[in-house]
Design a protein around this motif. Structure first.
Motif, PDB file in Angstrom:
ATOM      1  N   LEU A 172       0.792  -1.363  -0.208  1.00  0.00           N
ATOM      2  CA  LEU A 172      -0.119  -0.102   0.133  1.00  0.00           C
ATOM      3  C   LEU A 172       0.859   1.140   0.074  1.00  0.00           C
ATOM      4  O   LEU A 172       1.878   1.276   0.950  1.00  0.00           O
ATOM      5  CB  LEU A 172      -1.046  -0.045   1.317  1.00  0.00           C
ATOM      6  CG  LEU A 172      -1.954  -1.312   1.337  1.00  0.00           C
ATOM      7  CD1 LEU A 172      -2.670  -0.936   2.667  1.00  0.00           C
ATOM      8  CD2 LEU A 172      -2.694  -1.472   0.086  1.00  0.00           C
ATOM      9  N   LEU A 173       0.337   2.171  -1.013  1.00  0.00           N
ATOM     10  CA  LEU A 173       1.333   3.242  -1.142  1.00  0.00           C
ATOM     11  C   LEU A 173       0.276   4.548  -1.452  1.00  0.00           C
ATOM     12  O   LEU A 173      -0.437   4.004  -2.269  1.00  0.00           O
ATOM     13  CB  LEU A 173       2.335   3.219  -1.854  1.00  0.00           C
ATOM     14  CG  LEU A 173       3.619   2.092  -2.138  1.00  0.00           C
ATOM     15  CD1 LEU A 173       4.445   2.192  -2.935  1.00  0.00           C
ATOM     16  CD2 LEU A 173       4.416   2.823  -0.561  1.00  0.00           C
ATOM     17  N   TYR A 174       0.434   5.617  -0.962  1.00  0.00           N
ATOM     18  CA  TYR A 174      -0.445   6.670  -1.441  1.00  0.00           C
ATOM     19  C   TYR A 174      -0.171   7.095  -3.023  1.00  0.00           C
ATOM     20  O   TYR A 174       1.023   7.008  -3.428  1.00  0.00           O
ATOM     21  CB  TYR A 174      -0.395   7.907  -0.559  1.00  0.00           C
ATOM     22  CG  TYR A 174       0.676   8.976  -0.811  1.00  0.00           C
ATOM     23  CD1 TYR A 174       0.651   9.951  -1.776  1.00  0.00           C
ATOM     24  CD2 TYR A 174       1.607   9.052   0.129  1.00  0.00           C
ATOM     25  CE1 TYR A 174       1.684  10.949  -1.909  1.00  0.00           C
ATOM     26  CE2 TYR A 174       2.586   9.818  -0.124  1.00  0.00           C
ATOM     27  CZ  TYR A 174       2.645  10.889  -0.988  1.00  0.00           C
ATOM     28  OH  TYR A 174       3.737  12.042  -1.127  1.00  0.00           O
ATOM     29  N   ASP A 175      -1.335   7.124  -3.560  1.00  0.00           N
ATOM     30  CA  ASP A 175      -1.271   7.289  -5.243  1.00  0.00           C
ATOM     31  C   ASP A 175      -0.105   8.096  -5.844  1.00  0.00           C
ATOM     32  O   ASP A 175       0.131   7.974  -6.790  1.00  0.00           O
ATOM     33  CB  ASP A 175      -2.749   7.497  -5.653  1.00  0.00           C
ATOM     34  CG  ASP A 175      -3.294   8.924  -5.011  1.00  0.00           C
ATOM     35  OD1 ASP A 175      -2.221   9.591  -4.252  1.00  0.00           O
ATOM     36  OD2 ASP A 175      -4.373   9.012  -5.040  1.00  0.00           O
ATOM     37  N   GLU A 176       0.105   9.181  -5.224  1.00  0.00           N
ATOM     38  CA  GLU A 176       0.889  10.300  -5.874  1.00  0.00           C
ATOM     39  C   GLU A 176       2.282   9.738  -6.187  1.00  0.00           C
ATOM     40  O   GLU A 176       3.175   9.885  -7.044  1.00  0.00           O
ATOM     41  CB  GLU A 176       0.975  11.699  -5.245  1.00  0.00           C
ATOM     42  CG  GLU A 176       1.434  12.836  -6.123  1.00  0.00           C
ATOM     43  CD  GLU A 176       1.077  12.997  -7.561  1.00  0.00           C
ATOM     44  OE1 GLU A 176       1.577  13.757  -8.220  1.00  0.00           O
ATOM     45  OE2 GLU A 176      -0.399  12.773  -7.414  1.00  0.00           O
TER      46      GLU A 176
END
Length: 803
Positions: A172-176
């Motif tokens: 899981l990583l934030y989209d940007e």
């Protein structure tokens, strides 16, 4: 004169204060700008930590300013980040720029030229990110430096796979990040291929629900990477959802997210502080004239495996014993255990449920049947019987009608003992033996209560020692970090590292031993309470002041505040023991039984046994030969005479009543031998009683002395603990500065740990000795009713007045 002194004091004040004022006026202003990927709890904490560290370093030379207008939290997009970077670069009031976050750090590195000192704090992999890197591990770019993040996703995946051998991990990583840093995919591809597993990058934003929906069914483990856009509440919901799916999870941020419910992590909570301190040092060096191009970009990586045992239980996947022993465990104790017990509850439950006590109770119940059995010899006995018989015809025919060939007879008999010394004496003996069984039951009750309460206290003691050993392990790990720092600055060599590593291994062993003791104590208590052996429970701590123990009553201290009162109290407790102790009462009952037996044996010489006896037989049926009188004809001058007319058949009912008296005259010396044996038994038991009383006195006085010593040691060990703890803090600080040796620190740590153990044990040891004292005197104060407790102190006061 006073006026002169006043003027002198004024000039002195001016002389002292003027340099301070001039120094404050000579401080240079320093404005620092900050750009973050976006506003979240972690970035705000980091900014605050950076302010504190920078101001602490530069407060004597600069008036450091972190103005709100120069702390720019972006909108989690590359566009907004670039805009904020440009704003600070162009603003002449800002003299240094700090970038916080992976995207901000990447975009700062892409700037190329830097008009002012610029520091990027979150670089993942300089090579993949194509950042400038010299052989000396510096950027080599004027006015620019960065820090390779101490958070290491590759190492995280290695440790995660060791804990749980997943096949496909969801990252899981934030989209940007995925948009602005395409190298991230390559970064994880290299590592997962090396590990022989698959991965999937899962973009996240602010929604936990959306992130959970993106986790496919083929994913069997989740890595919580940079999910900074989520609020703490959303992060909590995300972790909860992952746990509900029984998926193991591993957190990039380590301890903070593990505390929220992630299964494990290795990043220590000290990382943000270490980063902020390094950035502050870089700022200090920059404003002092050094070129950031020459600053090292490496920040030594530290790891500490942390496992959330509540999550382990929730997802029902358990790491190995070896892995658990290496880790710091949080939520190790279950929080949802419904069964909670305290000292009095343990005693009450033991009295109700203990199997040994139930056996003693059944022994008492069985004894009542012995009394009834003895009494039955003095009560009427009635017996009814029926019989049928057949004899040969010849005998029946010649019986003159007394013995028919076929007969059915019913019989009834009655016996009543009118006088029997043996039977009456046996009843008395059985009653006295029954009193002994009841006292035996009370003895078992006292023993079971002592065993159960001591097991309970052993649980509390083992739990406290476990916590102490855990603290000791944390301290030792902390000292290992200090040793590494000392080695890095040249204070010591590798020998200190090996010594602390050895100490960690020994401390782990002590911790495992203590945990085994805790488990054994819990098993023992469950066995005593007749509970399932592995049933879990929470043992409540004991507060002496609020407990039901006698020491919670301040009256008791009035009777032990000087040696004379102490001796009188001992004598009183001995008398209480003689009055209450069931072991003495058992012997009294046994002696009484033997005396009754002796009296019975003597009476048998001159007292007969007299019994009333009666019986009846009724002939219900007779047939065949011999039913009537035989025909006997005798010839005579007057004619034949039939003698059968002179015989009559017996009626059907026969009965008898009588009294029987018996008195044995000679029995071969049996009674004399029995009397001798009984006399010997009485003498033996009386000697046993005297021995028991003497041992009771010794036991009570010894227990009283141990109880007094244990109570006194509570305050003494607490004082020793405080002193040892302060000494350890001083020695540890001196060790970190290279002033003292490792031997001195180990000695100080061992002294602190032992003092803490002694202080913790002192309370439990006192209660154990107090309960042993109460067992010795045959009653427990904390189990008595309020009236019984009041009577106890009344007896104590009366005894003191009489002595």
């Amino acid at each position: 004169m006073n006026k002169l002194l006043g003027l002198s004091g004024l000039w002195l004040l001016v002389f002292v204060a003027l340099p301070v004022c001039l120094q404050a006026q000579n401080k240079k202003p320093l404005t620092i700008g900050i750009v973050t990927d976006g506003k979240w709890a972690g970035s705000e904490r980091f900014v605050q930590a950076l302010q504190n560290e920078t101001q602490a370093l530069l407060k004597n030379e600069y008036e450091v300013s972190f103005a709100k207008q120069y702390i720019l939290h972006s909108q989690w997009t590359a566009k907004s980040i670039k805009k904020n970077i440009a704003q600070l670069m162009q603003n002449r009031a800002v003299e240094a720029i700090v970038g916080v976050g992976p995207v901000t750090s990447q975009l700062l590195a892409n700037q190329g030229s830097y008009p002012k000192p610029t520091i990027a704090t979150t670089v993942i992999n300089p090579e993949l990110q194509k950042l400038p890197l010299t052989k000396q591990n510096t950027s080599g770019v004027k006015n620019f430096t960065y820090l390779v993040s101490p958070y290491a996703p590759k190492r995280d995946l290695e440790v995660f796979h060791q804990l749980y051998p997943f096949k496909k991990v969801g990252i899981l990583l934030y989209d940007e990040i995925l948009k602005a840093m395409p190298f991230v995919k390559t970064y994880f591809e290299q590592k997962t291929q090396q590990m022989g597993v698959q991965f999937e990058l899962i973009p996240t934003n602010t929604s936990a629900r959306q992130a959970l929906a993106n986790i496919g069914k083929d994913i069997d483990a989740v890595y919580l990477g940079a999910i900074f856009r989520m609020s703490p509440n959303e992060t909590q919901q995300l972790i909860q959802g992952i746990n509900e799916r029984k998926l193991p999870s591993f957190a990039l941020l380590g301890t903070p997210d593990v505390q929220r419910g992630a299964m494990a992590g290795i990043a220590p909570p000290s990382n943000p502080k270490r980063i902020s301190r390094r950035v502050a040092l870089n700022i200090q060096r920059s404003v002092s004239g050094e070129n950031p191009a020459n600053f090292s970009v490496n920040l030594p990586f530290k790891e500490r495996l942390v496992i959330n045992m509540a999550t382990v239980r929730a997802i029902d996947y358990y790491p190995t014993w070896s892995q658990l022993s290496e880790a710091e465990l949080i939520n190790e104790d279950k929080q949802n255990i419904g069964r909670k017990v305290n000292l009095k509850q343990v005693a009450d439950e033991a009295i109700k449920a203990n199997l040994e006590l139930k056996v003693a109770q059944q022994n008492v119940a069985s004894g009542f049947t012995n009394i009834r059995n003895a009494q039955s010899n003095l009560r009427p006995r009635v017996e009814v019987s029926a019989s049928g018989r057949m004899i040969d015809k010849d005998r029946a025919a010649s019986s003159f009608g007394n013995q028919p060939e076929y007969a059915t007879i019913g019989s009834v008999s009655f016996t009543q003992v009118l006088l029997s010394p043996k039977a009456q004496g046996n009843v008395n003996v059985q009653r006295q033996l029954q009193q002994g069984r009841e006292h035996q039951r009370q003895q078992t009750r006292l023993d079971v209560v002592l065993q159960a309460t001591q097991s309970y206290l052993n649980i509390l003691r083992a739990k406290t020692l476990e916590n102490i050993q855990k603290d000791n392990l944390r301290l030792t790990r902390r000292n290992l970090e200090l040793a590494r720092t000392r080695k890095a600055v040249g204070y010591s060599g590798p020998s200190d590292l090996y010594r602390w590593e050895s100490q960690i291994a020994l401390t782990k062993k002590d911790l495992i031993d203590t945990q085994a003791q805790l488990k054994l104590a819990a098993i023992n208590l469950n066995q005593l309470l007749n509970r399932p052996i592995n049933e879990e429970f929470v043992a409540e701590e004991i507060n002496l002041k609020n407990s039901s123990l006698i020491v919670a009553n301040p009256q008791i201290f009035h009777y032990i505040d000087n040696p004379k009162k102490y001796q009188i109290l001992g004598d009183f407790l001995v008398e209480e023991g003689i009055r209450n102790l069931p072991e003495i009462k058992q012997l009294d009952a046994a002696i009484a039984a033997q005396k009754s037996l002796r009296l019975l044996t003597r009476r048998q010489n001159y007292t007969p046994t007299i019994a009333l006896q009666a019986g009846a037989d009724y002939l219900f049926y007779r047939g065949g030969e011999g039913v009537g009188a035989p025909s006997i004809v005798i010839p005579s001058a007057a004619g034949n005479v039939n003698l059968s007319d002179n015989f009559s058949s017996p009626d059907k009912l026969n009965w008898q009543v009588g009294v029987k008296a018996s008195l044995p005259i000679i029995n071969g010396g049996q009674r004399r031998a029995e009397l001798q044996k009984t006399n010997i038994e009485i003498l033996k038991m009386e000697a046993q009683k005297q021995d028991l009383i003497l041992k009771l006195k010794q036991r009570i006085m010894a227990s009283l002395a141990l109880t007094r010593a244990a109570y006194s040691s509570i305050q003494l060990t607490q004082a020793a603990e405080k002193a040892a703890s302060k000494n350890f803090d001083l020695v540890q600080d001196a060790y970190s500065k290279g002033v003292v040796s490792i031997i001195q620190l180990i000695d100080a740590q061992n002294a602190a740990i032992k003092s803490e153990q002694f202080a913790s044990n002192a309370v439990y040891e006192f209660i154990i000795q107090l309960l042993a004292l109460e067992r010795a005197k045959g009653s427990y104060y904390f189990l008595a009713s309020a009236d019984q407790q009041s009577d106890y102190f009344n007896r104590l006061e009366t005894y003191f007045k009489g002595n």
